[in-house]
Design an enzyme around this catalytic site. Structure first.
Site, PDB file in Angstrom:
ATOM      1  N   CYS A 130     -40.572 -10.183  -8.928  1.00  0.00           N
ATOM      2  CA  CYS A 130     -40.753 -10.639  -7.229  1.00  0.00           C
ATOM      3  C   CYS A 130     -39.764 -11.678  -6.938  1.00  0.00           C
ATOM      4  CB  CYS A 130     -41.945 -11.374  -7.064  1.00  0.00           C
ATOM      5  SG  CYS A 130     -42.338 -11.993  -5.456  1.00  0.00           S
ATOM      6  N   ASN A 155     -34.918   3.319  -4.965  1.00  0.00           N
ATOM      7  CA  ASN A 155     -34.273   4.450  -4.262  1.00  0.00           C
ATOM      8  C   ASN A 155     -35.179   5.751  -4.319  1.00  0.00           C
ATOM      9  OD1 ASN A 155     -32.116   2.788  -4.552  1.00  0.00           O
ATOM     10  ND2 ASN A 155     -30.872   3.929  -6.444  1.00  0.00           N
TER      11      ASN A 155
END
Length: 504
Positions: free
Chosen positions: A134, A236
């Site tokens: 995170c 991606n």
């Protein structure tokens, strides 16, 4: 870093576990590739842990459309240990036979607290994941997530202790370093500490927001070729073709999707359905497995993202509704608008706004890449300057972020002026708000630890360890005094003595 806050009951779980049970747990649980093949059933299509977004209803929708493994939203280990309601709302009440295999993810920065939280959740999942990826500001303030990636000694302790104590495997989700060599060394450290599966997000912790950019599959491939445990790739992934390409280029065992899944839950099936098909199905699941209205609203904003750019008035309606029925109505209106538009569509019409499909078709949202010639170090400063300007304004909607404007619409009396926020005195030890009447100038958790250790009282927090101990001693002495004249009844004398001895 804030000291751990934990309940006595949870802490006893660690001390009660004997060495024999620990050895049995290690011997019985599967590890590495065997764990991935048997427990996770060789999962290749994975839904990422997403705060307030990968709740049970969304996981069930994703599983219906090709996902083979799901993670819970990131849970805060400290809160999970001390708050029974938090445990119930975020895990215990979400137990569902269809929702397996499942990995529960925690953020933590204390080995004991992390393991206590994991022990409380291990019976409801197939593995425990430590969030080391995170990159948000809240993670920086709390010192967890990607902001632990330089503290290798702490991470080794956390993973090693979890591997030793838990009956299910420990996994980790990380971000990469700029240098491939350092990333590989980092991954090997976690593997040697006991990590049984590694998810690698191919971006650095600086790549977020305006700097998101492209994930590096080269880093992921290097990690995959250097460790002997299963590796998942993250980054991606917007279409099924991206998933297949990632498998070819990196050789990973599984591919994880976050943003792509939120915009198209059927991503792993390789098709792009009409938005209302996914929205209707999700809302029907929510009615069976209720969740917070904010989660539902956020999912519809993602699913209808491109359509809401066209119908701005419905965007405002969706932001303001406060009931599930209200959300269902906005969803119905969006569906009707799109179907009318489809009915009037001509063969020569093409998608507008650079979209691959028409706006009512599930498709990814592509963030604009950082501008060429803009240095990475400059963008965060721009963002910080903008946020500082917002904080200085006295609730003027013109300078508020979109998120704050939505809150303002729902509650017109809400203010974001920092000068009006209440100021709290901080605990001398952990920095949390201290008790106003605490005699030690601490928060309740730190005060309790100090009072127990020193056998003292804090009237402000209602902690009377010293008084209760002295009262118990006095009662024991009184009982012993009563024994002295009662020489004629030895049985009664013995019972009184035994009762007094057991008080403390």
């Amino acid at each position: 870093t804030s000291p751990s806050i934990c309940s006595c009951g949870a802490r006893s779980l660690l001390t009660a576990a004997g060495s024999s049970s620990e050895t049995q747990a290690i011997m019985s649980k599967l590890e590495g590739l065997e764990f991935w093949r048997d427990t996770l059933k060789g999962a290749r299509y994975v839904v990422a842990p997403m705060v307030d977004q990968s709740e049970l209803a969304w996981r069930l929708l994703s599983r219906r459309h090709g996902a083979q493994l799901c993670y819970t939203p990131m849970l805060h280990a400290q809160v999970f240990v001390r708050d029974a309601n938090y445990r119930r709302e975020n895990l215990y009440c979400e137990a569902c036979p269809e929702d397996r295999p499942l990995i529960v993810q925690f953020c933590a920065n204390d080995p004991e607290v992390f393991v206590q939280a994991a022990l409380l959740s291990q019976d409801y999942c197939d593995a425990i994941d430590l969030n080391l990826g995170c990159p948000q500001m809240i993670a920086k303030r709390g010192h967890y997530g990607a902001f632990l990636q330089e503290d290798w000694d702490l991470l080794e302790k956390m993973v090693r202790l979890a591997h030793k104590k838990l009956s299910v495997p420990i996994t980790c989700k990380i971000r990469v370093f700029t240098e491939i060599e350092k990333t590989v060394k980092y991954a090997k450290l976690l593997e040697n500490a006991g990590c049984q599966l590694l998810t690698v997000h191919g971006r650095t912790k600086e790549q977020k927001g305006a700097l998101t950019g492209t994930a590096s599959w080269e880093h992921i491939k290097a990690v995959r070729n250097s460790v002997n445990i299963p590796v998942f790739a993250n980054g991606n992934i917007q279409h099924l073709s991206d998933v297949e390409q990632c498998f070819r280029e990196t050789g990973v065992h599984g591919v994880m999707s976050a943003e792509g899944n939120l915009h198209n839950p059927a991503l792993f099936e390789g098709w792009n359905p009409a938005v209302w098909e996914m929205a209707d199905e999700y809302l029907s699941i929510v009615q069976c497995y209720p969740c917070s209205l904010s989660y539902v609203r956020a999912h519809l904003f993602k699913l209808w993202h491109h359509t809401l750019q066209v119908y701005q008035e419905l965007r405002q309606e969706l932001a303001k509704v406060k009931t599930l029925q209200g959300i269902l109505e906005v969803n119905r209106q969006l569906k009707c608008r799109c179907q009318e538009e489809m009915a009037n569509q001509k063969e020569a019409d093409k998608p507008e706004g650079g979209l691959q499909f028409f706006h009512w078709i599930c498709q990814p949202y592509v963030r604009p890449c950082p501008r060429e010639g803009t240095r990475a170090a400059e963008l965060p400063a721009i963002v910080r300057g903008k946020r500082a300007m917002e904080d200085e304004e006295e609730g003027n909607g013109e300078f508020l972020s979109k998120n704050k404007q939505k809150k303002k619409l729902r509650n017109p009396n809400k203010t974001f002026d920092p000068s009006l926020k209440p100021k709290y005195a901080k605990c001398d030890q952990c920095g949390n708000p201290k008790g106003i009447k605490c005699v030690f100038h601490l928060c309740r958790s730190c005060c309790k630890k100090k009072a127990v250790k020193e056998m003292s009282d804090c009237v402000g927090h209602g902690l009377l360890f010293k008084s209760k101990y002295e009262k118990a001693l006095q009662w024991k002495n009184d009982q012993l005094e009563l024994l002295k004249p009662s020489e004629t009844n030895p049985d009664e004398r013995g019972l009184r003595k035994q009762a007094a001895e057991g008080v403390l």
